[in-house]
Design a protein around this motif. Structure first.
Motif, PDB file in Angstrom:
ATOM      1  N   ALA A  50      -3.181   2.924   5.552  1.00  0.00           N
ATOM      2  CA  ALA A  50      -2.221   2.286   4.656  1.00  0.00           C
ATOM      3  C   ALA A  50      -1.282   3.325   4.048  1.00  0.00           C
ATOM      4  O   ALA A  50      -1.530   4.534   4.126  1.00  0.00           O
ATOM      5  CB  ALA A  50      -2.968   1.534   3.558  1.00  0.00           C
ATOM      6  N   PHE A  51      -0.226   2.850   3.397  1.00  0.00           N
ATOM      7  CA  PHE A  51       0.796   3.735   2.842  1.00  0.00           C
ATOM      8  C   PHE A  51       0.232   4.702   1.804  1.00  0.00           C
ATOM      9  O   PHE A  51       0.768   5.775   1.590  1.00  0.00           O
ATOM     10  CB  PHE A  51       1.949   2.921   2.239  1.00  0.00           C
ATOM     11  CG  PHE A  51       1.650   2.334   0.896  1.00  0.00           C
ATOM     12  CD1 PHE A  51       2.026   2.980  -0.266  1.00  0.00           C
ATOM     13  CD2 PHE A  51       0.962   1.133   0.790  1.00  0.00           C
ATOM     14  CE1 PHE A  51       1.738   2.443  -1.509  1.00  0.00           C
ATOM     15  CE2 PHE A  51       0.667   0.592  -0.433  1.00  0.00           C
ATOM     16  CZ  PHE A  51       1.057   1.243  -1.590  1.00  0.00           C
ATOM     17  N   ASN A  52      -0.872   4.332   1.152  1.00  0.00           N
ATOM     18  CA  ASN A  52      -1.454   5.185   0.110  1.00  0.00           C
ATOM     19  C   ASN A  52      -2.549   6.100   0.648  1.00  0.00           C
ATOM     20  O   ASN A  52      -3.232   6.768  -0.109  1.00  0.00           O
ATOM     21  CB  ASN A  52      -2.005   4.329  -1.029  1.00  0.00           C
ATOM     22  CG  ASN A  52      -3.137   3.434  -0.583  1.00  0.00           C
ATOM     23  OD1 ASN A  52      -3.518   3.410   0.578  1.00  0.00           O
ATOM     24  ND2 ASN A  52      -3.677   2.672  -1.520  1.00  0.00           N
ATOM     25  N   GLY A  53      -2.716   6.132   1.970  1.00  0.00           N
ATOM     26  CA  GLY A  53      -3.703   7.009   2.590  1.00  0.00           C
ATOM     27  C   GLY A  53      -5.066   6.382   2.799  1.00  0.00           C
ATOM     28  O   GLY A  53      -5.954   7.017   3.358  1.00  0.00           O
ATOM     29  N   THR A  54      -5.250   5.140   2.391  1.00  0.00           N
ATOM     30  CA  THR A  54      -6.523   4.468   2.604  1.00  0.00           C
ATOM     31  C   THR A  54      -6.720   4.217   4.094  1.00  0.00           C
ATOM     32  O   THR A  54      -5.808   3.760   4.773  1.00  0.00           O
ATOM     33  CB  THR A  54      -6.556   3.122   1.843  1.00  0.00           C
ATOM     34  OG1 THR A  54      -6.277   3.358   0.473  1.00  0.00           O
ATOM     35  CG2 THR A  54      -7.913   2.464   1.975  1.00  0.00           C
ATOM     36  N   HIS A  55      -7.921   4.521   4.570  1.00  0.00           N
ATOM     37  CA  HIS A  55      -8.237   4.362   5.994  1.00  0.00           C
ATOM     38  C   HIS A  55      -9.199   3.191   6.152  1.00  0.00           C
ATOM     39  O   HIS A  55     -10.326   3.237   5.674  1.00  0.00           O
ATOM     40  CB  HIS A  55      -8.877   5.644   6.521  1.00  0.00           C
ATOM     41  CG  HIS A  55      -9.194   5.607   7.976  1.00  0.00           C
ATOM     42  ND1 HIS A  55      -9.861   6.614   8.607  1.00  0.00           N
ATOM     43  CD2 HIS A  55      -8.932   4.698   8.949  1.00  0.00           C
ATOM     44  CE1 HIS A  55     -10.016   6.339   9.885  1.00  0.00           C
ATOM     45  NE2 HIS A  55      -9.454   5.177  10.118  1.00  0.00           N
ATOM     46  N   PHE A  56      -8.733   2.155   6.805  1.00  0.00           N
ATOM     47  CA  PHE A  56      -9.580   1.011   7.130  1.00  0.00           C
ATOM     48  C   PHE A  56     -10.012   1.175   8.570  1.00  0.00           C
ATOM     49  O   PHE A  56      -9.199   1.451   9.438  1.00  0.00           O
ATOM     50  CB  PHE A  56      -8.828  -0.310   6.941  1.00  0.00           C
ATOM     51  CG  PHE A  56      -8.363  -0.513   5.527  1.00  0.00           C
ATOM     52  CD1 PHE A  56      -9.265  -0.839   4.528  1.00  0.00           C
ATOM     53  CD2 PHE A  56      -7.034  -0.350   5.196  1.00  0.00           C
ATOM     54  CE1 PHE A  56      -8.839  -1.013   3.223  1.00  0.00           C
ATOM     55  CE2 PHE A  56      -6.599  -0.523   3.894  1.00  0.00           C
ATOM     56  CZ  PHE A  56      -7.508  -0.860   2.900  1.00  0.00           C
ATOM     57  N   LYS A  57     -11.296   0.994   8.815  1.00  0.00           N
ATOM     58  CA  LYS A  57     -11.832   1.164  10.155  1.00  0.00           C
ATOM     59  C   LYS A  57     -12.354  -0.177  10.649  1.00  0.00           C
ATOM     60  O   LYS A  57     -13.265  -0.750  10.068  1.00  0.00           O
ATOM     61  CB  LYS A  57     -12.963   2.196  10.141  1.00  0.00           C
ATOM     62  CG  LYS A  57     -13.521   2.513  11.503  1.00  0.00           C
ATOM     63  CD  LYS A  57     -12.529   3.269  12.342  1.00  0.00           C
ATOM     64  CE  LYS A  57     -13.163   3.660  13.686  1.00  0.00           C
ATOM     65  NZ  LYS A  57     -12.222   4.105  14.640  1.00  0.00           N
ATOM     66  N   GLY A  58     -11.734  -0.665  11.673  1.00  0.00           N
ATOM     67  CA  GLY A  58     -12.202  -1.883  12.305  1.00  0.00           C
ATOM     68  C   GLY A  58     -11.550  -3.145  11.808  1.00  0.00           C
ATOM     69  O   GLY A  58     -10.999  -3.225  10.714  1.00  0.00           O
ATOM     70  N   HIS A  59     -11.635  -4.098  12.663  1.00  0.00           N
ATOM     71  CA  HIS A  59     -11.036  -5.405  12.466  1.00  0.00           C
ATOM     72  C   HIS A  59     -11.482  -6.060  11.154  1.00  0.00           C
ATOM     73  O   HIS A  59     -10.675  -6.603  10.405  1.00  0.00           O
ATOM     74  CB  HIS A  59     -11.420  -6.244  13.693  1.00  0.00           C
ATOM     75  CG  HIS A  59     -10.848  -7.602  13.719  1.00  0.00           C
ATOM     76  ND1 HIS A  59     -11.286  -8.554  14.588  1.00  0.00           N
ATOM     77  CD2 HIS A  59      -9.881  -8.192  13.009  1.00  0.00           C
ATOM     78  CE1 HIS A  59     -10.619  -9.664  14.389  1.00  0.00           C
ATOM     79  NE2 HIS A  59      -9.760  -9.456  13.446  1.00  0.00           N
ATOM     80  N   GLN A  60     -12.782  -6.019  10.854  1.00  0.00           N
ATOM     81  CA  GLN A  60     -13.299  -6.693   9.658  1.00  0.00           C
ATOM     82  C   GLN A  60     -12.752  -6.074   8.375  1.00  0.00           C
ATOM     83  O   GLN A  60     -12.403  -6.800   7.438  1.00  0.00           O
ATOM     84  CB  GLN A  60     -14.828  -6.682   9.655  1.00  0.00           C
ATOM     85  CG  GLN A  60     -15.440  -7.572  10.714  1.00  0.00           C
ATOM     86  CD  GLN A  60     -14.971  -9.016  10.593  1.00  0.00           C
ATOM     87  OE1 GLN A  60     -14.852  -9.566   9.502  1.00  0.00           O
ATOM     88  NE2 GLN A  60     -14.668  -9.631  11.720  1.00  0.00           N
ATOM     89  N   GLU A  61     -12.693  -4.747   8.303  1.00  0.00           N
ATOM     90  CA  GLU A  61     -12.146  -4.092   7.099  1.00  0.00           C
ATOM     91  C   GLU A  61     -10.671  -4.420   6.920  1.00  0.00           C
ATOM     92  O   GLU A  61     -10.211  -4.628   5.797  1.00  0.00           O
ATOM     93  CB  GLU A  61     -12.333  -2.579   7.173  1.00  0.00           C
ATOM     94  CG  GLU A  61     -13.708  -2.113   6.810  1.00  0.00           C
ATOM     95  CD  GLU A  61     -13.804  -0.599   6.701  1.00  0.00           C
ATOM     96  OE1 GLU A  61     -12.767   0.077   6.485  1.00  0.00           O
ATOM     97  OE2 GLU A  61     -14.928  -0.094   6.841  1.00  0.00           O
ATOM     98  N   ILE A  62      -9.927  -4.462   8.012  1.00  0.00           N
ATOM     99  CA  ILE A  62      -8.502  -4.801   7.937  1.00  0.00           C
ATOM    100  C   ILE A  62      -8.346  -6.233   7.419  1.00  0.00           C
ATOM    101  O   ILE A  62      -7.552  -6.495   6.522  1.00  0.00           O
ATOM    102  CB  ILE A  62      -7.821  -4.631   9.311  1.00  0.00           C
ATOM    103  CG1 ILE A  62      -7.862  -3.165   9.751  1.00  0.00           C
ATOM    104  CG2 ILE A  62      -6.383  -5.147   9.273  1.00  0.00           C
ATOM    105  CD1 ILE A  62      -7.505  -2.939  11.218  1.00  0.00           C
ATOM    106  N   ALA A  63      -9.143  -7.149   7.943  1.00  0.00           N
ATOM    107  CA  ALA A  63      -9.057  -8.560   7.541  1.00  0.00           C
ATOM    108  C   ALA A  63      -9.417  -8.736   6.071  1.00  0.00           C
ATOM    109  O   ALA A  63      -8.660  -9.357   5.313  1.00  0.00           O
ATOM    110  CB  ALA A  63      -9.966  -9.416   8.413  1.00  0.00           C
TER     111      ALA A  63
END
Length: 158
Positions: A50-63
């Protein structure tokens, strides 16, 4: 010994259209505030920065993270922008650069504070294109004084 680079592969119109379609599906899901549909265009093991540097890993975290945003801070917003370039690195991998921004419900254009540059890596698996990596960065709009102050701040932060 010379460094050899592989040629940029050209795509076929069907692949380009498929990638444009999944990006449009993502934009449409954002407008509906549907986190699951937003994440559906990403692979199960996707990396999303994300723009603030947060790293989401995988489909479920993104959702789940996007549904939370759509229900709160981003409620009623939509995305506006377009693809700037699409380069096929292989028949199954494409690099896409786009400029999209968030538009608040009471606006018709992207505010300068919400203009972004996005990098997508699209992957073709079993004949279907999905995004496997995404990184977004906010566009910086600075006047000359802000650039000077930014440079000074960088110098003293080391």
């Amino acid at each position: 010994m010379s460094l050899q680079t592989s040629p940029i592969l050209t795509s076929n119109p069907t692949d380009e259209a498929a990638i444009r379609r999944i990006l449009q599906q993502m934009v449409d899901a954002w407008k509906r505030g549907d986190g699951a549909a937003y994440a559906a265009v990403f692979t199960e093991d996707a990396d999303y920065i994300a723009f603030n540097g947060t790293h989401f890993k995988g489909h479920q975290e993104i959702a789940s993270s996007h549904q939370q945003l759509f229900d709160t801070f981003l409620k009623g917003t939509y995305l506006k922008g377009d693809i700037k370039s699409m380069r096929f690195l292989s028949p199954e991998i494409a690099l896409v650069h786009a400029n999209y921004g968030i538009v608040d419900s009471w606006r018709t254009e992207v505010s300068l504070m919400r203009e972004s540059i996005e990098t997508f890596v699209a992957l073709k698996r079993n004949g279907e294109w999905l995004f496997t990596a995404f990184h977004i960065t906010r566009v910086q709009h600075r006047n000359w004084l802000q650039w000077v102050l930014y440079a000074i701040a960088l110098r003293f932060s080391r």
